[in-house]
Structure formats: C-alpha cells, structure tokens
Design a protein around this motif. Structure first.
Motif, PDB file in Angstrom:
ATOM      1  N   LEU A 100       0.825  -1.210   0.000  1.00 31.51           N
ATOM      2  CA  LEU A 100       0.000   0.000   0.000  1.00 31.51           C
ATOM      3  C   LEU A 100       0.859   1.259   0.000  1.00 31.51           C
ATOM      4  N   ALA A 101       1.744   1.375   0.971  1.00 31.00           N
ATOM      5  CA  ALA A 101       2.580   2.576   1.074  1.00 31.00           C
ATOM      6  C   ALA A 101       3.507   2.702  -0.127  1.00 31.00           C
ATOM      7  N   MET A 102       4.119   1.605  -0.530  1.00 31.11           N
ATOM      8  CA  MET A 102       5.052   1.660  -1.651  1.00 31.11           C
ATOM      9  C   MET A 102       4.318   1.990  -2.953  1.00 31.11           C
ATOM     10  N   SER A 103       3.100   1.508  -3.114  1.00 31.71           N
ATOM     11  CA  SER A 103       2.321   1.833  -4.317  1.00 31.71           C
ATOM     12  C   SER A 103       1.949   3.309  -4.341  1.00 31.71           C
ATOM     13  N   LEU A 104       1.583   3.846  -3.170  1.00 30.95           N
ATOM     14  CA  LEU A 104       1.277   5.277  -3.102  1.00 30.95           C
ATOM     15  C   LEU A 104       2.505   6.129  -3.431  1.00 30.95           C
ATOM     16  N   ILE A 105       3.651   5.704  -2.947  1.00 31.86           N
ATOM     17  CA  ILE A 105       4.887   6.435  -3.249  1.00 31.86           C
ATOM     18  C   ILE A 105       5.220   6.310  -4.730  1.00 31.86           C
ATOM     19  N   LEU A 106       5.015   5.123  -5.307  1.00 32.64           N
ATOM     20  CA  LEU A 106       5.274   4.932  -6.735  1.00 32.64           C
ATOM     21  C   LEU A 106       4.345   5.791  -7.575  1.00 32.64           C
ATOM     22  N   LEU A 113       4.753  14.717   0.127  1.00 28.51           N
ATOM     23  CA  LEU A 113       3.776  13.690   0.474  1.00 28.51           C
ATOM     24  C   LEU A 113       4.401  12.298   0.400  1.00 28.51           C
ATOM     25  N   ALA A 114       5.201  12.041  -0.620  1.00 29.86           N
ATOM     26  CA  ALA A 114       5.865  10.738  -0.752  1.00 29.86           C
ATOM     27  C   ALA A 114       6.800  10.488   0.432  1.00 29.86           C
ATOM     28  N   LEU A 115       7.529  11.503   0.842  1.00 31.93           N
ATOM     29  CA  LEU A 115       8.432  11.359   1.986  1.00 31.93           C
ATOM     30  C   LEU A 115       7.659  11.070   3.267  1.00 31.93           C
ATOM     31  N   VAL A 116       6.574  11.776   3.483  1.00 33.38           N
ATOM     32  CA  VAL A 116       5.767  11.578   4.690  1.00 33.38           C
ATOM     33  C   VAL A 116       5.119  10.196   4.686  1.00 33.38           C
ATOM     34  N   ILE A 117       4.624   9.749   3.531  1.00 32.97           N
ATOM     35  CA  ILE A 117       4.047   8.409   3.443  1.00 32.97           C
ATOM     36  C   ILE A 117       5.094   7.363   3.799  1.00 32.97           C
ATOM     37  N   GLY A 118       6.312   7.541   3.303  1.00 33.79           N
ATOM     38  CA  GLY A 118       7.391   6.603   3.610  1.00 33.79           C
ATOM     39  C   GLY A 118       7.713   6.560   5.093  1.00 33.79           C
ATOM     40  N   LEU A 119       7.789   7.720   5.720  1.00 34.62           N
ATOM     41  CA  LEU A 119       8.089   7.757   7.155  1.00 34.62           C
ATOM     42  C   LEU A 119       6.940   7.183   7.981  1.00 34.62           C
ATOM     43  N   PHE A 120       5.713   7.491   7.585  1.00 38.45           N
ATOM     44  CA  PHE A 120       4.545   6.956   8.288  1.00 38.45           C
ATOM     45  C   PHE A 120       4.504   5.430   8.191  1.00 38.45           C
ATOM     46  N   ALA A 121       4.814   4.913   6.989  1.00 41.85           N
ATOM     47  CA  ALA A 121       4.848   3.454   6.799  1.00 41.85           C
ATOM     48  C   ALA A 121       5.946   2.827   7.650  1.00 41.85           C
ATOM     49  N   GLN A 122       7.075   3.522   7.789  1.00 42.32           N
ATOM     50  CA  GLN A 122       8.149   2.994   8.626  1.00 42.32           C
ATOM     51  C   GLN A 122       7.716   2.920  10.086  1.00 42.32           C
ATOM     52  N   PHE A 123       7.057   3.940  10.575  1.00 45.93           N
ATOM     53  CA  PHE A 123       6.613   3.921  11.967  1.00 45.93           C
ATOM     54  C   PHE A 123       5.610   2.798  12.208  1.00 45.93           C
ATOM     55  N   ILE A 124       4.684   2.613  11.276  1.00 43.08           N
ATOM     56  CA  ILE A 124       3.725   1.519  11.410  1.00 43.08           C
ATOM     57  C   ILE A 124       4.453   0.178  11.385  1.00 43.08           C
ATOM     58  N   GLY A 125       5.429   0.032  10.484  1.00 41.72           N
ATOM     59  CA  GLY A 125       6.202  -1.205  10.401  1.00 41.72           C
ATOM     60  C   GLY A 125       7.001  -1.470  11.665  1.00 41.72           C
ATOM     61  N   LEU A 156      12.606   0.297   3.734  1.00 43.71           N
ATOM     62  CA  LEU A 156      12.357   0.375   2.290  1.00 43.71           C
ATOM     63  C   LEU A 156      11.430   1.536   1.923  1.00 43.71           C
ATOM     64  N   ALA A 157      10.325   1.706   2.628  1.00 39.71           N
ATOM     65  CA  ALA A 157       9.373   2.770   2.306  1.00 39.71           C
ATOM     66  C   ALA A 157       9.974   4.167   2.485  1.00 39.71           C
ATOM     67  N   PRO A 158      10.661   4.464   3.600  1.00 36.69           N
ATOM     68  CA  PRO A 158      11.250   5.801   3.706  1.00 36.69           C
ATOM     69  C   PRO A 158      12.375   6.030   2.706  1.00 36.69           C
ATOM     70  N   LEU A 159      13.083   4.965   2.344  1.00 38.02           N
ATOM     71  CA  LEU A 159      14.140   5.114   1.343  1.00 38.02           C
ATOM     72  C   LEU A 159      13.548   5.492  -0.009  1.00 38.02           C
TER      73      LEU A 159
END
Length: 145
Positions: free
Chosen positions: A28-34, A71-83, A111-114
């Motif tokens: 989900l997060a990686m698709s949103l970032i993509l 937005l992509a950066l924030v989604i990545g960081l949010f996904a990392q915190f959830i992970g 991976l998501a924040p990267l």
C-alpha cells in the motif's frame, strides 16, 4: 564477454527486483509512493513545457511537484513507523529473538522511507533545476529587450 552474458542472464531483471521490493516494503505505502513518483515525473515534463508560460502557471506546476514530493516522503516515514510498531509487537510476542530476525525486520521498515526519500529528492532537484532554467531563460529575454 560470454561470462558477462551468463552473469546477466542469472540476475533478476530490474523490474522484478523493483516489484519484489515494493511487495516487501508494504504494497500500500510503496504503491502510493510509486504513484507519487510517476505523477512527479509527469509534472516535471509538463513544467518543462511551460517554462515560457506566465509566472503563476509555472509556479503552480512547481508547487504541485514539491507537494507531491513531500507527500511521498511523509508516506514513507509513516509506513516505517507503522512497520516498526508491528515488528516490536511481534518480537514482544515471540520473547527471545535472534539478531538476524531483528535485522531483517528493520531492513523491511527502511524500504518505504528510502523510496519516499528518493522520490522527494527527485522532485526537489527537478524543482530547483526548472527554476534555474526558467530564470536563465527570463534573463535572456530581459537582456534582449
């Protein structure tokens, strides 16, 4: 030459590795970032075609690029915190864990924040370069008049 060809055939393709990392990092997060990354690329091309447009039109495109990059950066960081929360919950339930298992879990959360950070850098660098090119173009036009 033959050894290089054999080596290349044994390696997985770029897109195979990309899709494997997307699934590994959280679909989900990686698709949103993509999707953000692809939109940023589209907006970069669109802004490049509008270099000689009025200022407000050009700046609107740059603003969209910058907002999507953030937005992509924030989604990545949010996904990392959830992970990380999920990893710590799982490790708490397991009790004694091995360092290899812990390192594998941390790798997945990075991976998501990267990818989000990469998308952010591409967007911000493109914004900087487009602004610079536009200013050079405007300087040329103003020096002719």
């Amino acid at each position: 030459m033959i050894a290089l060809s054999i080596f290349m055939l044994k390696q997985r393709g770029f897109f195979d590795q990309l899709f494997a990392r997307i699934n590994e990092g959280g679909p989900l997060a990686m698709s949103l970032i993509l999707i953000s990354f692809l939109l940023i690329l589209f907006l970069i091309v669109r802004a490049a075609m509008k270099l000689k447009s009025p200022t407000h039109v050009f700046h609107k495109a740059l603003t969209l690029i910058n907002q999507l990059a953030l937005l992509a950066l924030v989604i990545g960081l949010f996904a990392q915190f959830i992970g990380l929360i999920q990893i710590f919950d799982a490790f708490e339930a397991l009790g004694d864990i091995s360092p290899a298992l812990f390192a594998g879990g941390l790798k997945v959360t990075l991976l998501a924040p990267l990818f989000g950070g990469f998308t952010f850098l591409v967007g911000r660098m493109a914004s900087f370069i487009l602004n610079w090119i536009r200013n050079v173009e405007l300087d040329k036009v103003s020096s002719i008049n």
